[in-house]
Design a protein around this motif. Structure first.
Motif, PDB file in Angstrom:
ATOM      1  N   VAL A 121       0.905  -1.127  -0.132  1.00 22.34           N
ATOM      2  CA  VAL A 121      -0.052  -0.048  -0.142  1.00 22.34           C
ATOM      3  C   VAL A 121       0.866   1.237   0.277  1.00 22.34           C
ATOM      4  O   VAL A 121       1.914   1.371   0.712  1.00 22.34           O
ATOM      5  N   SER A 122       0.744   2.349  -1.017  1.00 25.31           N
ATOM      6  CA  SER A 122       1.373   3.576  -0.919  1.00 25.31           C
ATOM      7  C   SER A 122       0.375   4.635  -1.234  1.00 25.31           C
ATOM      8  O   SER A 122      -0.060   4.632  -2.071  1.00 25.31           O
ATOM      9  N   HIS A 123       0.433   5.569  -0.233  1.00 22.66           N
ATOM     10  CA  HIS A 123      -0.124   6.901  -0.327  1.00 22.66           C
ATOM     11  C   HIS A 123       0.943   7.665   0.038  1.00 22.66           C
ATOM     12  O   HIS A 123       0.985   8.406   1.110  1.00 22.66           O
ATOM     13  N   PRO A 124       2.071   8.059  -0.849  1.00 26.60           N
ATOM     14  CA  PRO A 124       3.135   8.812  -0.417  1.00 26.60           C
ATOM     15  C   PRO A 124       2.829  10.226  -0.108  1.00 26.60           C
ATOM     16  O   PRO A 124       3.366  11.097   0.924  1.00 26.60           O
ATOM     17  N   VAL A 125       1.906  11.047  -0.831  1.00 25.28           N
ATOM     18  CA  VAL A 125       1.510  12.422  -0.663  1.00 25.28           C
ATOM     19  C   VAL A 125       0.858  12.418   0.849  1.00 25.28           C
ATOM     20  O   VAL A 125       1.119  13.228   1.729  1.00 25.28           O
ATOM     21  N   PHE A 126      -0.152  11.614   0.881  1.00 18.36           N
ATOM     22  CA  PHE A 126      -1.034  11.722   2.219  1.00 18.36           C
ATOM     23  C   PHE A 126       0.062  11.345   3.462  1.00 18.36           C
ATOM     24  O   PHE A 126       0.040  11.822   4.539  1.00 18.36           O
ATOM     25  N   ALA A 127       0.869  10.140   3.159  1.00 20.60           N
ATOM     26  CA  ALA A 127       1.740   9.890   4.171  1.00 20.60           C
ATOM     27  C   ALA A 127       2.733  11.123   4.811  1.00 20.60           C
ATOM     28  O   ALA A 127       2.796  11.275   6.018  1.00 20.60           O
ATOM     29  N   ARG A 128       3.079  11.740   3.793  1.00 24.52           N
ATOM     30  CA  ARG A 128       3.852  12.895   4.174  1.00 24.52           C
ATOM     31  C   ARG A 128       3.239  14.122   4.893  1.00 24.52           C
ATOM     32  O   ARG A 128       3.707  14.619   5.920  1.00 24.52           O
ATOM     33  N   VAL A 129       2.105  14.252   4.503  1.00 22.09           N
ATOM     34  CA  VAL A 129       1.123  15.213   5.229  1.00 22.09           C
ATOM     35  C   VAL A 129       0.761  14.679   6.383  1.00 22.09           C
ATOM     36  O   VAL A 129       0.686  15.371   7.378  1.00 22.09           O
ATOM     37  N   TYR A 130       0.492  13.285   6.560  1.00 21.25           N
ATOM     38  CA  TYR A 130      -0.005  12.805   8.041  1.00 21.25           C
ATOM     39  C   TYR A 130       0.876  12.809   8.989  1.00 21.25           C
ATOM     40  O   TYR A 130       0.930  12.880  10.146  1.00 21.25           O
ATOM     41  N   GLU A 131       2.201  12.700   8.458  1.00 23.22           N
ATOM     42  CA  GLU A 131       3.420  12.456   9.499  1.00 23.22           C
ATOM     43  C   GLU A 131       3.542  13.886  10.202  1.00 23.22           C
ATOM     44  O   GLU A 131       3.816  13.990  11.338  1.00 23.22           O
ATOM     45  N   ARG A 132       3.307  15.047   9.569  1.00 20.64           N
ATOM     46  CA  ARG A 132       3.466  16.445  10.067  1.00 20.64           C
ATOM     47  C   ARG A 132       1.865  16.680  10.681  1.00 20.64           C
ATOM     48  O   ARG A 132       1.823  17.116  11.925  1.00 20.64           O
ATOM     49  N   LEU A 133       0.748  16.164  10.202  1.00 17.12           N
ATOM     50  CA  LEU A 133      -0.423  16.415  10.826  1.00 17.12           C
ATOM     51  C   LEU A 133      -0.694  15.844  12.124  1.00 17.12           C
ATOM     52  O   LEU A 133      -1.114  16.412  12.964  1.00 17.12           O
ATOM     53  N   SER A 134      -0.291  14.640  12.132  1.00 17.98           N
ATOM     54  CA  SER A 134      -0.571  13.762  13.412  1.00 17.98           C
ATOM     55  C   SER A 134       0.231  14.345  14.662  1.00 17.98           C
ATOM     56  O   SER A 134      -0.366  14.413  15.839  1.00 17.98           O
ATOM     57  N   VAL A 135       1.289  15.085  14.405  1.00 16.93           N
ATOM     58  CA  VAL A 135       2.119  15.803  15.368  1.00 16.93           C
ATOM     59  C   VAL A 135       1.353  16.949  16.036  1.00 16.93           C
ATOM     60  O   VAL A 135       1.097  17.036  17.174  1.00 16.93           O
ATOM     61  N   ALA A 136       0.678  17.850  15.038  1.00 21.07           N
ATOM     62  CA  ALA A 136      -0.050  18.804  15.428  1.00 21.07           C
ATOM     63  C   ALA A 136      -1.305  18.553  15.966  1.00 21.07           C
ATOM     64  O   ALA A 136      -1.816  18.921  16.956  1.00 21.07           O
ATOM     65  N   MET A 137      -1.546  17.526  15.346  1.00 23.64           N
ATOM     66  CA  MET A 137      -3.257  16.816  16.058  1.00 23.64           C
ATOM     67  C   MET A 137      -2.919  16.562  17.585  1.00 23.64           C
ATOM     68  O   MET A 137      -3.729  16.740  18.472  1.00 23.64           O
ATOM     69  N   ASP A 138      -1.867  15.834  17.902  1.00 27.20           N
ATOM     70  CA  ASP A 138      -1.401  15.395  19.324  1.00 27.20           C
ATOM     71  C   ASP A 138      -1.054  16.354  20.143  1.00 27.20           C
ATOM     72  O   ASP A 138      -1.673  16.545  21.333  1.00 27.20           O
ATOM     73  N   ARG A 139      -0.626  17.445  19.556  1.00 27.10           N
ATOM     74  CA  ARG A 139      -0.403  18.677  20.463  1.00 27.10           C
ATOM     75  C   ARG A 139      -1.597  19.595  20.808  1.00 27.10           C
ATOM     76  O   ARG A 139      -1.861  20.078  21.714  1.00 27.10           O
ATOM     77  N   ALA A 140      -2.649  19.305  19.760  1.00 28.91           N
ATOM     78  CA  ALA A 140      -4.163  20.069  20.214  1.00 28.91           C
ATOM     79  C   ALA A 140      -4.998  19.182  20.921  1.00 28.91           C
ATOM     80  O   ALA A 140      -5.970  19.528  21.194  1.00 28.91           O
ATOM     81  N   GLU A 146      -1.892  -3.749  17.302  1.00 34.01           N
ATOM     82  CA  GLU A 146      -2.581  -2.447  17.107  1.00 34.01           C
ATOM     83  C   GLU A 146      -2.483  -2.459  15.427  1.00 34.01           C
ATOM     84  O   GLU A 146      -1.546  -2.642  14.791  1.00 34.01           O
ATOM     85  N   ILE A 147      -3.914  -2.216  14.945  1.00 33.94           N
ATOM     86  CA  ILE A 147      -4.144  -2.235  13.482  1.00 33.94           C
ATOM     87  C   ILE A 147      -3.979  -0.878  12.831  1.00 33.94           C
ATOM     88  O   ILE A 147      -4.596   0.044  13.399  1.00 33.94           O
ATOM     89  N   GLY A 148      -3.319  -0.767  11.906  1.00 35.75           N
ATOM     90  CA  GLY A 148      -3.229   0.529  11.377  1.00 35.75           C
ATOM     91  C   GLY A 148      -2.395   1.739  12.112  1.00 35.75           C
ATOM     92  O   GLY A 148      -2.746   2.722  12.590  1.00 35.75           O
ATOM     93  N   ALA A 149      -1.027   1.333  12.356  1.00 36.52           N
ATOM     94  CA  ALA A 149      -0.191   1.832  13.499  1.00 36.52           C
ATOM     95  C   ALA A 149       0.231   3.222  12.992  1.00 36.52           C
ATOM     96  O   ALA A 149       0.783   4.049  13.831  1.00 36.52           O
ATOM     97  N   GLY A 150       0.132   3.453  11.622  1.00 35.08           N
ATOM     98  CA  GLY A 150       0.625   4.813  11.115  1.00 35.08           C
ATOM     99  C   GLY A 150       1.917   4.853  11.306  1.00 35.08           C
ATOM    100  O   GLY A 150       2.745   4.162  11.085  1.00 35.08           O
ATOM    101  N   ASN A 151       2.473   6.363  11.747  1.00 35.81           N
ATOM    102  CA  ASN A 151       3.509   6.682  12.247  1.00 35.81           C
ATOM    103  C   ASN A 151       4.116   6.051  13.341  1.00 35.81           C
ATOM    104  O   ASN A 151       5.407   6.741  13.948  1.00 35.81           O
ATOM    105  N   GLY A 152       3.332   5.547  14.188  1.00 36.15           N
ATOM    106  CA  GLY A 152       3.603   5.145  15.545  1.00 36.15           C
ATOM    107  C   GLY A 152       3.358   6.024  16.671  1.00 36.15           C
ATOM    108  O   GLY A 152       4.002   5.903  17.844  1.00 36.15           O
ATOM    109  N   ARG A 153       2.539   7.297  16.527  1.00 37.59           N
ATOM    110  CA  ARG A 153       2.305   8.082  17.470  1.00 37.59           C
ATOM    111  C   ARG A 153       1.478   7.208  18.642  1.00 37.59           C
ATOM    112  O   ARG A 153       1.461   7.999  19.931  1.00 37.59           O
ATOM    113  N   MET A 154       0.965   6.267  18.832  1.00 41.33           N
ATOM    114  CA  MET A 154       0.354   5.460  19.791  1.00 41.33           C
ATOM    115  C   MET A 154       1.582   5.014  20.570  1.00 41.33           C
ATOM    116  O   MET A 154       1.222   4.696  21.998  1.00 41.33           O
ATOM    117  N   PHE A 155       2.620   4.536  20.303  1.00 41.83           N
ATOM    118  CA  PHE A 155       3.641   3.819  20.902  1.00 41.83           C
ATOM    119  C   PHE A 155       3.769   4.226  22.330  1.00 41.83           C
ATOM    120  O   PHE A 155       4.121   3.608  23.239  1.00 41.83           O
TER     121      PHE A 155
END
Length: 216
Positions: free
Chosen positions: A4-23, A42-51
């Protein structure tokens, strides 16, 4: 390999997930996994923000992530996790695990994106032991008849899934969890952000249990 490859979304999500966690998302993540112990998938671990939020009573986390870039980020996050985390490739509808292996399953902002909720939930049930828990934090459909529900249906039928890696904001995920045979034990509904009318703002956070087999 899930390939599975969503390179544009993945790049955006890596930044967005950090901002969302802070919010505020980080607090929801902590609440989601509080009190867990034993083996967790953990299903759909993304970039590991849950760990970072798993309690020390968790002895192992198998983190399944099909998107290549996000999986690589999750592997880096696993090296700093407070509990043992193994990151693997895999799909929600074909989990790389045996029957009844896990004490709990964690899904965070995932069941809105899987192609088939019923198949994914059946797989989660398969890999959980009897009386194992599903912890879920998900985007869900707004109240029936509301303007936001109508907006969700419009965006879901147009560009939203393409822009957000398959996200379907109008799903009744709680009903799907119950239909899969789980008993919903705890449930909280809220908007995040609290004042937002975004199609993705209606959320649920809860706990469901796989029933023990009935004696014959």
């Amino acid at each position: 390999m899930a390939t599975v490859s969503h390179p544009v979304f993945a790049r955006v999500y890596e930044r967005l997930s950090v901002a969302m966690d802070r919010a505020g998302t980080a607090a929801f993540r902590r609440e989601l996994v509080a009190g867990l112990s034993g083996r967790v998938i953990e299903i759909g671990a993304g970039n590991g923000r849950m760990f970072a939020h798993y309690p020390p009573e968790v002895t192992q986390v198998l983190a399944v992530e099909p998107e290549r870039r996000l999986r690589a980020s999750a592997e880096r996050a696993a090296s700093d996790a407070p509990v043992p985390v193994t990151v693997v490739d895999g799909l929600a509808q074909a989990l790389p695990a045996g029957d009844g292996e896990f004490d709990a399953a964690v899904v965070a902002l995932v069941l809105c994106t899987v192609p088939d909720q019923a198949s994914a939930l059946a797989e989660i049930s398969r890999v959980l032991r009897p009386e194992g828990q599903v912890r879920f934090f998900e985007h869900v459909a707004a109240e029936e008849g509301s303007g936001l529900r109508r907006a969700q249906r419009i965006v879901e039928a147009t560009l939203w899934p393409k822009l957000f890696a398959g996200c379907h904001p109008a799903r009744d995920t709680v009903a799907a969890i119950a239909a899969a045979g789980f008993e919903v034990a705890e449930l909280r509904r809220f908007r995040f952000p609290a004042t937002s009318n975004s199609p993705s703002s209606p959320c649920v956070l809860g706990r469901a249990v796989k029933p023990a087999p009935t004696a014959r």
